[in-house]
Write an enzyme that holds these catalytic residues in place. Sequence first.
Site, PDB file in Angstrom:
ATOM      1  N   LEU A  20       0.825  -1.210   0.000  1.00 41.16           N
ATOM      2  CA  LEU A  20       0.000   0.000   0.000  1.00 41.16           C
ATOM      3  C   LEU A  20       0.860   1.261   0.000  1.00 41.16           C
ATOM      4  O   LEU A  20       0.449   2.292  -0.557  1.00 41.16           O
ATOM      5  CB  LEU A  20      -0.950  -0.007   1.201  1.00 41.16           C
TER       6      LEU A  20
ATOM      7  N   ASP B  93      10.487   3.616   6.036  1.00 36.01           N
ATOM      8  CA  ASP B  93      10.352   2.169   6.163  1.00 36.01           C
ATOM      9  C   ASP B  93      11.652   1.671   6.779  1.00 36.01           C
ATOM     10  O   ASP B  93      12.629   2.420   6.895  1.00 36.01           O
ATOM     11  CB  ASP B  93      10.101   1.509   4.795  1.00 36.01           C
TER      12      ASP B  93
ATOM     13  N   GLY C 242       3.131   1.465   8.333  1.00 37.18           N
ATOM     14  CA  GLY C 242       4.205   0.523   8.615  1.00 37.18           C
ATOM     15  C   GLY C 242       3.785  -0.505   9.655  1.00 37.18           C
ATOM     16  O   GLY C 242       2.956  -0.229  10.529  1.00 37.18           O
TER      17      GLY C 242
ATOM     18  N   SER D  49       1.844  -6.983   8.627  1.00 36.12           N
ATOM     19  CA  SER D  49       0.526  -6.841   8.001  1.00 36.12           C
ATOM     20  C   SER D  49      -0.252  -8.150   7.924  1.00 36.12           C
ATOM     21  O   SER D  49      -1.320  -8.185   7.316  1.00 36.12           O
ATOM     22  CB  SER D  49       0.691  -6.252   6.593  1.00 36.12           C
TER      23      SER D  49
ATOM     24  N   ASN E 168      -9.564  -4.878   9.083  1.00 33.41           N
ATOM     25  CA  ASN E 168     -10.827  -5.613   9.275  1.00 33.41           C
ATOM     26  C   ASN E 168     -10.650  -6.760  10.269  1.00 33.41           C
ATOM     27  O   ASN E 168     -11.639  -7.256  10.809  1.00 33.41           O
ATOM     28  CB  ASN E 168     -11.345  -6.128   7.934  1.00 33.41           C
TER      29      ASN E 168
ATOM     30  N   TYR F  95      -2.440 -10.616  15.220  1.00 33.89           N
ATOM     31  CA  TYR F  95      -2.342  -9.422  14.365  1.00 33.89           C
ATOM     32  C   TYR F  95      -3.549  -8.499  14.594  1.00 33.89           C
ATOM     33  O   TYR F  95      -3.398  -7.288  14.782  1.00 33.89           O
ATOM     34  CB  TYR F  95      -2.260  -9.879  12.906  1.00 33.89           C
TER      35      TYR F  95
ATOM     36  N   SER G 219      -9.647  -5.378   2.148  1.00 36.12           N
ATOM     37  CA  SER G 219      -8.609  -6.018   1.335  1.00 36.12           C
ATOM     38  C   SER G 219      -8.249  -5.049   0.225  1.00 36.12           C
ATOM     39  O   SER G 219      -9.006  -4.911  -0.740  1.00 36.12           O
ATOM     40  CB  SER G 219      -9.132  -7.323   0.724  1.00 36.12           C
TER      41      SER G 219
ATOM     42  N   ARG H  96     -14.488 -13.726  -1.039  1.00 37.61           N
ATOM     43  CA  ARG H  96     -14.553 -12.897   0.168  1.00 37.61           C
ATOM     44  C   ARG H  96     -14.260 -11.431  -0.164  1.00 37.61           C
ATOM     45  O   ARG H  96     -14.895 -10.512   0.359  1.00 37.61           O
ATOM     46  CB  ARG H  96     -13.551 -13.430   1.196  1.00 37.61           C
TER      47      ARG H  96
END
Length: 278
Positions: free
Chosen positions: A18, A37, A75, A78, A115, A139, A168, A177
């Site tokens: 992203l 990063d 960051g 993920s 989500n 997570y 997503s 999904r």
Amino acid sequence: MTLKVHHTLLLTGAAGGLGIAMRDRLKANCEVLRIADRCDLGPARAGEEVVLADLADAAAVDAMVKGVNAIVHFGGISVEGPFGPILQANILGVYNLYEAARKHGVKRVVFASSNHVTGFYKQSETITLNHPARPDSLYGVSKAFGEDLSRMYFDRYGIETACLRIGSSFAEPKDRRMLASWLSFDDLHRLITACLTTPVLGHTAIFGVSDNAVRWYDNSAAQHVGFVPQDSADAFRDAVYARTPAPDMSDPAVVFQGGGFLFQGEPMTAHLPPPKAV
Ligand code: NAI
Ligand code: 15L
């Protein structure tokens, strides 16, 4: 409408999927984009500053934040995985970020939540922003921590945050999904822009999905953000159906909103059939 409300904008996680997708788009939102990063970002392009920093390193994060006017915090780890790296990047890291924001007077943050904060609600349910968290993974718990921590920094110090519960976000939906959870890159940029430019953000969560016909989320408690998605997963529906099997309704990944995350890391056991008596 001017999008350049903030002179210098920090984008963390800029080497990720992203981050790469937002790097050029966010140039419209600032005069200077500071990209950060722990992985190599290559040389700075026009209008950019480049910072290498590990989120777990408080001094590095302090230097990364110093001098910016707002933060887009993408960051971190993920996906589901071992707790150690999640602890360092998503828990210690988000604490370091907010401490640096407090010290340097940064007043607005757009935080990439997920989500998976609410992944244990069913795909047959529509949830609002008032539903309690039901994380589906370590997570997801780490993102719930970030949401709570940012609320505390709003209540105590007035740092406004939008916690984007991104569904997503990929170039296109990969499976059935994602016909519900998909967020296009352009809609993600619209969402970030809305969060950066709305006059009063306060502290809010907001689900980040495109204008998909199938949806699990009700964002009506976050209308003050002004996010209006313009893309839809529906354009991909026929192609996704053609290349994917019919759903197996006994599969928890089909039943719960978190999908395959339920099976990452330590195996889930609560939804398996009970062991046979011997
Ligand atoms: P990604 O894994 O591609 O990128 C994450 C970036 O964070 C990487 O460049 C990585 O080097 C960096 N990072 C990880 N640990 C770090 C550390 N300790 N210090 C400094 N940098 C570190 O993830 P992606 O897909 O770009 O997602 C961006 C954010 O959005 C993540 O926070 C993710 O949890 C969140 N998100 C993404 C979704 C999606 O569909 N892509 C959905 C929901 C949330
Ligand atoms: C996430 O939170 C992940 O960062 C991303 O890689 C996707 O897997 C997404 O959720 C999803 O649920 O599809």
